[in-house]
Design a protein around this motif. Structure first.
Motif, PDB file in Angstrom:
ATOM      1  N   ILE A  44       0.962  -1.314   0.142  1.00  0.00           N
ATOM      2  CA  ILE A  44       0.111  -0.061   0.120  1.00  0.00           C
ATOM      3  C   ILE A  44       0.892   1.255   0.104  1.00  0.00           C
ATOM      4  CG2 ILE A  44      -1.690   1.515   1.546  1.00  0.00           C
ATOM      5  CD1 ILE A  44      -2.620  -1.452   2.264  1.00  0.00           C
ATOM      6  N   GLU A  45       2.046   1.301   0.795  1.00  0.00           N
ATOM      7  CA  GLU A  45       2.762   2.464   0.917  1.00  0.00           C
ATOM      8  C   GLU A  45       3.661   2.605  -0.310  1.00  0.00           C
ATOM      9  OE1 GLU A  45       5.407   2.615   4.183  1.00  0.00           O
ATOM     10  OE2 GLU A  45       3.896   3.092   5.460  1.00  0.00           O
ATOM     11  N   ARG A  46       3.945   1.432  -1.008  1.00  0.00           N
ATOM     12  CA  ARG A  46       4.587   1.725  -2.151  1.00  0.00           C
ATOM     13  C   ARG A  46       3.605   2.111  -3.548  1.00  0.00           C
ATOM     14  NH1 ARG A  46       7.521  -3.314  -2.881  1.00  0.00           N
ATOM     15  NH2 ARG A  46       6.160  -4.178  -1.467  1.00  0.00           N
ATOM     16  N   GLY A  47       2.387   2.169  -3.363  1.00  0.00           N
ATOM     17  CA  GLY A  47       1.356   2.377  -4.175  1.00  0.00           C
ATOM     18  C   GLY A  47       0.963   1.083  -5.195  1.00  0.00           C
ATOM     19  N   LEU A  48       1.195  -0.075  -4.656  1.00  0.00           N
ATOM     20  CA  LEU A  48       1.132  -1.290  -5.475  1.00  0.00           C
ATOM     21  C   LEU A  48      -0.314  -1.933  -5.199  1.00  0.00           C
ATOM     22  CD1 LEU A  48       4.526  -2.828  -4.971  1.00  0.00           C
ATOM     23  CD2 LEU A  48       3.741  -1.428  -6.916  1.00  0.00           C
ATOM     24  N   ARG A  49      -0.745  -1.624  -4.103  1.00  0.00           N
ATOM     25  CA  ARG A  49      -2.241  -2.139  -3.814  1.00  0.00           C
ATOM     26  C   ARG A  49      -3.190  -0.884  -3.482  1.00  0.00           C
ATOM     27  NH1 ARG A  49      -3.561  -7.784  -3.028  1.00  0.00           N
ATOM     28  NH2 ARG A  49      -1.961  -8.831  -2.498  1.00  0.00           N
ATOM     29  N   LYS A  50      -4.362  -1.316  -3.743  1.00  0.00           N
ATOM     30  CA  LYS A  50      -5.462  -0.360  -3.467  1.00  0.00           C
ATOM     31  C   LYS A  50      -6.169  -1.044  -2.210  1.00  0.00           C
ATOM     32  CE  LYS A  50      -9.820   1.140  -4.960  1.00  0.00           C
ATOM     33  NZ  LYS A  50     -10.882   1.061  -5.780  1.00  0.00           N
ATOM     34  N   PRO A  51      -5.978  -0.514  -0.944  1.00  0.00           N
ATOM     35  CA  PRO A  51      -6.687  -0.987   0.073  1.00  0.00           C
ATOM     36  C   PRO A  51      -8.335  -0.520   0.220  1.00  0.00           C
ATOM     37  CG  PRO A  51      -5.787   1.227   0.664  1.00  0.00           C
ATOM     38  CD  PRO A  51      -5.367   0.664  -0.803  1.00  0.00           C
ATOM     39  N   SER A  52      -9.257  -1.503   0.901  1.00  0.00           N
ATOM     40  CA  SER A  52     -10.404  -1.324   0.953  1.00  0.00           C
ATOM     41  C   SER A  52     -10.618  -0.120   1.905  1.00  0.00           C
ATOM     42  CB  SER A  52     -11.126  -2.568   1.328  1.00  0.00           C
ATOM     43  OG  SER A  52     -10.754  -3.034   2.830  1.00  0.00           O
ATOM     44  N   GLU A  68     -11.667   9.546   7.084  1.00  0.00           N
ATOM     45  CA  GLU A  68     -12.032  10.183   5.921  1.00  0.00           C
ATOM     46  C   GLU A  68     -10.824  11.212   5.408  1.00  0.00           C
ATOM     47  OE1 GLU A  68     -13.530  10.351   9.271  1.00  0.00           O
ATOM     48  OE2 GLU A  68     -15.409   9.614   8.629  1.00  0.00           O
ATOM     49  N   THR A  69     -10.060  11.386   5.989  1.00  0.00           N
ATOM     50  CA  THR A  69      -8.724  11.853   5.404  1.00  0.00           C
ATOM     51  C   THR A  69      -7.864  10.967   4.538  1.00  0.00           C
ATOM     52  OG1 THR A  69      -8.206  13.568   7.125  1.00  0.00           O
ATOM     53  CG2 THR A  69      -6.407  12.955   5.743  1.00  0.00           C
ATOM     54  N   LEU A  70      -7.992   9.439   4.680  1.00  0.00           N
ATOM     55  CA  LEU A  70      -7.433   8.545   4.042  1.00  0.00           C
ATOM     56  C   LEU A  70      -8.358   8.372   2.863  1.00  0.00           C
ATOM     57  CD1 LEU A  70      -5.989   6.192   6.456  1.00  0.00           C
ATOM     58  CD2 LEU A  70      -4.800   7.897   5.374  1.00  0.00           C
ATOM     59  N   TYR A  71      -9.588   8.312   3.105  1.00  0.00           N
ATOM     60  CA  TYR A  71     -10.446   8.021   2.038  1.00  0.00           C
ATOM     61  C   TYR A  71     -10.252   9.130   0.759  1.00  0.00           C
ATOM     62  CZ  TYR A  71     -13.297   4.945   5.406  1.00  0.00           C
ATOM     63  OH  TYR A  71     -13.567   4.237   6.297  1.00  0.00           O
ATOM     64  N   VAL A  72     -10.302  10.349   1.230  1.00  0.00           N
ATOM     65  CA  VAL A  72      -9.752  11.397   0.288  1.00  0.00           C
ATOM     66  C   VAL A  72      -8.353  11.097  -0.567  1.00  0.00           C
ATOM     67  CG1 VAL A  72      -9.526  14.122   0.033  1.00  0.00           C
ATOM     68  CG2 VAL A  72     -11.326  13.255   1.524  1.00  0.00           C
ATOM     69  N   ARG A  73      -7.650  10.890   0.286  1.00  0.00           N
ATOM     70  CA  ARG A  73      -6.458  10.646  -0.284  1.00  0.00           C
ATOM     71  C   ARG A  73      -6.315   9.283  -1.461  1.00  0.00           C
ATOM     72  NH1 ARG A  73      -1.503  13.965   0.685  1.00  0.00           N
ATOM     73  NH2 ARG A  73      -2.311  15.109   2.304  1.00  0.00           N
ATOM     74  N   ALA A  74      -7.205   8.337  -0.973  1.00  0.00           N
ATOM     75  CA  ALA A  74      -7.272   7.099  -1.661  1.00  0.00           C
ATOM     76  C   ALA A  74      -8.255   7.546  -3.126  1.00  0.00           C
ATOM     77  CB  ALA A  74      -7.871   6.151  -0.842  1.00  0.00           C
ATOM     78  N   GLY A  75      -9.020   8.756  -2.926  1.00  0.00           N
ATOM     79  CA  GLY A  75      -9.791   8.911  -4.014  1.00  0.00           C
ATOM     80  C   GLY A  75     -11.166   8.261  -3.834  1.00  0.00           C
ATOM     81  N   ILE A  76     -11.385   7.754  -2.739  1.00  0.00           N
ATOM     82  CA  ILE A  76     -12.984   6.977  -2.456  1.00  0.00           C
ATOM     83  C   ILE A  76     -13.943   8.001  -2.219  1.00  0.00           C
ATOM     84  CG2 ILE A  76     -13.993   5.448  -0.628  1.00  0.00           C
ATOM     85  CD1 ILE A  76     -11.289   4.034  -0.604  1.00  0.00           C
ATOM     86  N   LEU A  77     -13.413   9.175  -1.538  1.00  0.00           N
ATOM     87  CA  LEU A  77     -14.419  10.123  -0.925  1.00  0.00           C
ATOM     88  C   LEU A  77     -13.869  11.477  -1.577  1.00  0.00           C
ATOM     89  CD1 LEU A  77     -16.651  10.396   1.194  1.00  0.00           C
ATOM     90  CD2 LEU A  77     -14.759  10.894   2.894  1.00  0.00           C
TER      91      LEU A  77
END
Length: 133
Positions: A44-52, A68-77
């Motif tokens: 995840i840290e290396r950008g190889l996996r998309k976490p749920s 929510e901050t992580l959701y925004v960073r992941a593009g989920i929210l």
């Protein structure tokens, strides 16, 4: 909700690494605290996996940051959705007001948001139909 972009993985990973280092946790310590495997967290840290969303929530809890901050960073929210959720959470968590007062406050908040969205849509429509001079 916002669409997920591959570029978001790198942004999320770099942000998680930064937060982990700020919290002075090793990758192994964070993985253990979040209940995920060390290799998975590394990916995840290396950008190889998309976490749920669930994994992001566990990691956020372990880092003591907003999920929510992580959701925004992941593009989920998106940012607006996050701000809305955070505002609602603050209202609902306030021990100095009653449950009824919280519900009334949320209704007023929703009414203001709808009114502002309608005004913004009307202004955007007016700008589109306006002829250039």
């Amino acid at each position: 909700m916002a669409a997920f972009n591959v570029g978001d993985l790198g942004n999320l990973g770099a942000y998680l690494r930064e937060q982990r280092r700020t919290a002075q946790l090793s990758l192994r310590q964070l993985a253990e605290a979040a209940g995920v495997s060390n290799p998975y967290l590394s990916q995840i840290e290396r950008g190889l996996r998309k976490p749920s969303a669930e994994v992001l929530q566990q990691v956020a809890k372990a880092l003591r940051i907003s999920a929510e901050t992580l959701y925004v960073r992941a593009g989920i929210l998106d940012e607006k959705e996050r701000d809305d959720l955070e505002t609602r959470a603050v209202i609902l968590a306030d021990p100095s007001i009653s449950e009824r007062q919280k519900q009334v406050l949320l209704q007023i908040y929703d009414a203001f948001r709808k009114e502002n969205a309608a005004e913004a849509a009307a202004a955007a429509e007016a700008a589109e139909t306006e002829e250039p001079s």
